[in-house]
Scaffold this active site. Structure first.
Site: not given
Length: 173
Positions: A137, A121
């Site tokens: 995402d 991330d």
């Protein structure tokens, strides 16, 4: 050829998967995984690139361990969407784009979970103190938005028999 039945599905899936993995590769090559995480402000206090790993779901949900089932969920969603696009009916463009983006995101994070046990991330939107996330995402959420648009944008089915003037008059009365 089955790819021609739902071409926007395959285009969205491939582009989202490639972009997701290219950006994760760039982050891993250019940032060190440190505690506290290394961060690069793009708009200080608003938007940063921050390298973290996530063993949980989107936006770090279920990241307190025990989320091995997520790799299987990603695989199941991916297989289901591929079967839908390959064997299912032709769907409208919004649905094709939506399901394709969801597939690209599910595959992007699913591959990471199977290969390394976590996802990378790096998108850190600090204005609202949101959890760090990645492009997979974003693509999954964009796919859901496309499906919502498809739901409200769908055209009503056309009748198989033409309406007569009497039918139209009876509806308006």
């Amino acid at each position: 050829m089955r790819f021609k039945r739902n071409p926007w599905f395959w285009i969205a899936a491939v582009i989202s998967l490639v972009l997701d993995h290219l950006t994760k590769f760039w982050v891993v090559q250019n940032f060190d995984l440190t505690v506290p995480p290394q961060t690069q402000p793009l708009l200080p206090g608003v938007f940063h690139f921050t390298y973290v790993v996530n063993t949980g779901a989107a936006f770090s949900l279920f990241s307190n361990g025990g989320a091995i089932w997520l790799r299987w969920l990603s695989l199941g969603v991916s297989v289901g969407l591929i079967v839908l696009a390959w064997f299912g009916p032709r769907i409208n463009r919004w649905e094709q784009a939506g399901y394709g983006l969801i597939l690209g995101g599910a595959l992007g994070n699913g591959i990471d979970r199977f290969v390394s046990g976590h996802v990378v991330d790096f998108i850190d939107f600090r204005l609202i103190r949101f959890p760090v996330f990645n492009l997979a995402d974003v693509f999954i959420n964009a796919g859901i938005i496309c499906l919502l648009i498809a739901t409200f944008h769908s055209t009503p089915p056309t009748p198989t028999t033409p309406r007569t003037q009497d039918d139209r008059n009876s509806i308006s009365e």
